[in-house]
Enzyme design. Structure first.
Site, PDB file in Angstrom:
ATOM      1  N   SER A  93       0.863  -0.849   0.471  1.00 59.95           N
ATOM      2  CA  SER A  93      -0.366   0.041   0.097  1.00 59.95           C
ATOM      3  C   SER A  93       1.032   1.694   0.023  1.00 59.95           C
ATOM      4  O   SER A  93       0.195   2.650  -0.698  1.00 59.95           O
ATOM      5  CB  SER A  93      -0.827  -0.197   1.278  1.00 59.95           C
ATOM      6  OG  SER A  93       0.452   0.091   2.137  1.00 59.95           O
ATOM      7  N   ASP A 137       9.310  -2.312  -4.044  1.00 58.94           N
ATOM      8  CA  ASP A 137       7.840  -2.513  -3.864  1.00 58.94           C
ATOM      9  C   ASP A 137       7.656  -1.146  -5.196  1.00 58.94           C
ATOM     10  O   ASP A 137       6.947  -2.031  -6.011  1.00 58.94           O
ATOM     11  CB  ASP A 137       7.275  -2.050  -2.720  1.00 58.94           C
ATOM     12  CG  ASP A 137       7.900  -3.599  -1.714  1.00 58.94           C
ATOM     13  OD1 ASP A 137       8.015  -4.389  -2.075  1.00 58.94           O
ATOM     14  OD2 ASP A 137       6.793  -3.078  -0.118  1.00 58.94           O
TER      15      ASP A 137
HETATM   16  C1  MEV Z   1       8.599  -4.645   1.766  1.00 64.48           C
HETATM   17  O1  MEV Z   1       7.074  -4.927   0.781  1.00 64.48           O
HETATM   18  C2  MEV Z   1       9.683  -5.771   1.468  1.00 64.48           C
HETATM   19  C3  MEV Z   1      11.237  -5.330   2.485  1.00 64.48           C
HETATM   20  O2  MEV Z   1      12.086  -6.128   1.727  1.00 64.48           O
HETATM   21  C4  MEV Z   1      11.569  -4.137   2.062  1.00 64.48           C
HETATM   22  C5  MEV Z   1      12.090  -3.724   1.584  1.00 64.48           C
HETATM   23  O3  MEV Z   1      12.793  -3.672   0.408  1.00 64.48           O
HETATM   24  O4  MEV Z   1      12.153  -2.152   1.657  1.00 64.48           O
HETATM   25  C6  MEV Z   1      11.343  -6.266   3.607  1.00 64.48           C
END
Ligand code: MEV
Length: 321
Positions: A93, A137
């Protein structure tokens, strides 16, 4: 290009099939954009900037505040947001909000929409807001479809280079991946989770512990093996690797009793190939690869805040007005 009086953009959430947390340290990750979106609309207004009718606030509107700080020299804006992506639940999100906001600002500046520039701007927004992040993301949300991040450009069947991202000494090569149709279910537990806290927790472990660094490398290996298994269409192997990836995340300390309960139920469901945390963990969501997605959703629904069958979204960021 003219500066429009008003702009709107939307961007999708994501599931991570392999590689969360390890990708922060430059290891490979593989993700898929999902057909749940955040939409942002912006237009000038005479006095102070508002978000959904409230004055812009650094705490409640952290990502928007950062995107404006880095990318907006114009006057006050009225910003409206709408999302059907569960918040703070590991399904992207905040990345979708960052991507859609950066795209709206790009349009309001009179620039053509460039998914690469949007992805880079949104990554900076996430990094500065969270204190640490990988571009995973924001790249998936901007590019849509299947996306592989790897420490260097890879020449593999079904994989095409997209663009490169640098920050400090880290470097990630983003690729478009042609994925087979994947029967996936997401289930979200009631416990919300802040990515920044989980990333900081893993950092403490990895910085002080050689075993932690080995686990991160193992996740990178699992991701690349998962990519090959997907290319062969071997969903049984993909599921086994998702289970192994989950055990690694458990070792990194980002599992929780709520997530463990969902994983346990998912693995007992008929037709399940594998199940793992998706996203930062601590709370948030799991993703399940299953031969019987409707049945898995039905079993997980009473245990979850949200349970849904994943539909991929091949569109990344979209300009809507
Ligand atoms: C979060 O969706 C994914 C993580 O690997 C953090 C990131 O990649 O910035 C935990």
């Amino acid at each position: 290009m003219d500066r429009p009086a008003r702009a709107a953009a939307s961007a999708p959430g994501k599931v991570i099939l392999f590689g969360e947390h390890a990708v922060v340290y430059g290891e490979a990750s593989l993700s898929l954009a999902i057909n749940r979106r955040t939409r942002v609309q912006g237009e000038p207004r005479p006095d102070a900037t508002t978000v959904n009718g409230y004055p812009l606030d650094t705490v409640h509107h952290g990502y928007i505040h950062q995107a404006l700080r880095a990318g907006w020299q114009g006057g006050p804006l009225r910003l409206e947001t709408h999302s059907d992506i569960p918040s703070a639940s590991g399904v992207g999100s905040s990345a979708a909000l960052s991507v859609a906001t950066v795209a709206v600002l790009q349009r309001l500046r009179g620039e053509a929409t460039d998914p690469r520039q949007v992805a880079l701007g949104a990554f900076e927004t996430e990094f500065e807001t969270q204190g640490a992040a990988s571009p995973n993301d924001t790249t998936v949300s901007s590019a849509g479809g299947g996306v592989l991040l790897a420490p260097r450009a890879l020449d593999l069947p079904g994989v095409q280079p997209l663009w490169e991202i640098h920050r400090g000494e880290r470097r990630w090569a983003a690729h478009r991946v042609r994925l087979p149709s994947l029967p996936l279910v997401v289930a979200t537990c009631a416990r919300k989770s802040r990515t920044s806290e989980q990333v900081a927790k893993v950092r403490r472990f990895v910085e002080h512990n050689a075993f932690g660094r080995d686990v991160v490398k193992e996740i990178g290996r699992i991701t690349l093996e998962g990519l090959h298994a997907l290319d062969r269409g071997d969903l049984r192997r993909v599921g086994q690797l998702m289970n192994r990836n989950h055990e690694c995340l458990h070792t990194l300390g980002v599992d929780s009793p709520e997530l463990a309960r969902l994983i346990d139920a998912a693995r007992k469901a008929p037709g399940t190939f594998g199940a793992k945390i998706t996203g930062a963990g601590g709370g948030g969501s799991i993703v399940v690869l299953t031969e019987e997605p409707e049945e898995a959703r039905r079993i997980l629904e009473p245990l979850s805040l949200h349970a849904f069958v994943v539909q991929p979204d091949l569109h990344g960021v979209l300009i809507e007005a």
